[in-house]
Design an enzyme around this catalytic site. Sequence first.
Site, PDB file in Angstrom:
ATOM      1  NE  ARG A  69      -2.441  -1.070   3.640  1.00 26.52           N
ATOM      2  CZ  ARG A  69      -1.744  -0.557   4.483  1.00 26.52           C
ATOM      3  NH1 ARG A  69      -2.000   0.831   4.579  1.00 26.52           N
ATOM      4  NH2 ARG A  69      -1.312  -1.117   5.380  1.00 26.52           N
ATOM      5  CE1 TYR A 211       2.014  -7.234  -4.141  1.00 25.83           C
ATOM      6  CE2 TYR A 211       1.303  -6.084  -2.246  1.00 25.83           C
ATOM      7  CZ  TYR A 211       1.847  -6.997  -2.706  1.00 25.83           C
ATOM      8  OH  TYR A 211       2.230  -7.989  -2.005  1.00 25.83           O
ATOM      9  CE  LYS A 220      -5.635  -3.743   5.026  1.00 29.93           C
ATOM     10  NZ  LYS A 220      -5.664  -4.030   6.486  1.00 29.93           N
ATOM     11  CG  HIS A 240      -7.074  -2.789  10.732  1.00 32.38           C
ATOM     12  ND1 HIS A 240      -5.721  -2.440  10.725  1.00 32.38           N
ATOM     13  CD2 HIS A 240      -6.764  -3.927   9.712  1.00 32.38           C
ATOM     14  CE1 HIS A 240      -4.723  -3.132  10.079  1.00 32.38           C
ATOM     15  NE2 HIS A 240      -5.307  -4.022   9.411  1.00 32.38           N
ATOM     16  CG  ASP A 287      -7.170  -7.221   7.376  1.00 34.84           C
ATOM     17  OD1 ASP A 287      -6.250  -6.649   8.095  1.00 34.84           O
ATOM     18  OD2 ASP A 287      -7.174  -6.671   6.163  1.00 34.84           O
TER      19      ASP A 287
END
Length: 599
Positions: A69, A211, A220, A240, A287
């Site tokens: 990220r 990616y 996210k 998260h 996650d």
Amino acid sequence: MVKHKKLAQWIDEMAAMVTPDSTHICDGSQKEYDDMIRITVKEGLATELNKQKLPNCYLFRSDPSDVARVENRTYIASKTKEQAGPTNNWIDPDELKKTMKGLYKGCMKGRTMYVIPFSMGPVGSPISKIGVEITDSPYVVANMHIMTRVGTKVLEVLGETGEFIPCMHSVGKPLEKGETDGGKWPCAPLDKKYISHFPEERTIWSYGSGYGGNALLGKKCLALRIATVMARDEGWLAEHMLILGITNPKGEKKYIAGAFPSACGKTNLAMLIPTVPGWKVETVGDDIAWMKFGKDGRLYAINPEAGFFGVAPGTSMQSNPNAMKAMNRNTIFTNVALTGDKDVWWEGIGYDAPGKVIDWNGNEWEQGKSDKPAAHPNARFTAPAKQCPAVDPAWEDPAGVPISAFLFGGRRPSTVPLVHQSFSWNHGVFLGSIVGSEVTAAALDVKAGTVRRDPFAMLPFCGYHMGDYFKHWINIGSKTSSDKLPKIFYVNWFRKTADGKWLWPGYGENSRVLKWVFERCNGEGKAVETEIGFMPTVDAIDRTGLSDVSEQDMKELLTVDRKGWLAEIDLIKQHYANFGDHLPSELKAELEALEKRLK
Ligand code: SAT
Ligand code: MN
């Protein structure tokens, strides 16, 4: 065909901007997945792995500039900078759209535009949200197939008027006539990459990276940054957090959710195999957790994802056998090393590299002959959650699982004890707001031993002002009676002695701490009230069969380091100063009360 008028319009509008050669609406079928793989293999972007050892598994190598990220290219483009707050990058939304439209113009030339309808959460669940990602990357389509629920069934739920979150993505590499990728991972240079969120419009625009969290926009971008804004407006939580189920020898089960910054072993904890006899841990998610109040006033969590996008290096049959078994088929590997017999290898896999391997850059690599790793430290596996041997029977329950406890934690070699419990909800929110992890000079450009604050492990994932997010957590605590709220704990698996040796073995042994957490949720578990919270008595953590932690170690793990905490108070004050008048008065009061108790 697309019956949803607004969706059809948006697809047309985007196609007119990016001018692809063709458009494909994804149906989510196995054939579609296989087609994506076939296309990428043909382009030289993917390699089929050993059919016997790793059936239906493929390896991708990304561009060396596109391996993680990109937080400094990630934007929260709310109407005002103040709304984005001090922890987010902000650009005026009109200006950002203008810049990005310039980049998007014609960017899919020579490529197919894929339209991916996806559901975060079980298809049709009232907690779930629908997104539609447009992308020119077959790698993204294949990964989205694993990480989310994709296809026609989602369009059916959407109907003609349902709500969806538009997620626009391009790798930012148009092709000239006759040009192909020729085995080179397509992406744009760093200063052209944009991962943009428009919270008021609930829209995501991503450009230039293929990616992970930059490109798999359900993760996210939607499930955290946009979802935090929806959760604030609608009175729920998008976090998260891992979610695990833990069962005691009597068969009683509880669910625990936990937030930890990266590199603190979230996936390992979610899939932990307890060392305490008779106890069992099962995985709901590793996650992200979305939580809403049930009719009974308790918080229920779902894992909005359908797969694991886990870090490969360090994962082994010793550290996480469940993860190893989850990725032994139908898995996409990115940036790991390739062995002579087309198996995968990475640092920390538990055995030496078998002879010459091909590293993540595509070059020959031999163990001991290079100072660079064979697998990129952020190399990933994308594996279906249902393949995890420890997956919880309720992991896809549309109603979610009731949460009994929240864990917060980070890497803290000193000061923070193995575990302590908050006095109250607000005190627990205080603990979440001060989460920090010690970083090494090598990892980041900061002084070694510095604590990087990562409140609720949400630093790069909160779609609005972090101070307002704290207030949202405070508010959640007043929506139900306090006995129905999850109990809040702060854990620290990473304590070291003064001479740098680990005090706690971690991994499966963390089940001993989970056992105490479980007992506390039942109103049991011996504890003492200290200045910082409730702490287990030295004998309250079950050490049966654990030979390498002495009574003395245990005492050290469970003392209040008064001097350390007083120094911590100053650091927390500096941290809190960032939030100005958005810092909730309740948290200021918690900090003052802690200081008073310590003095
Ligand atoms: O790249 S992802 O955001 O998907 C994974 C991570 O950084 O946690
Ligand atoms: Mn994460």
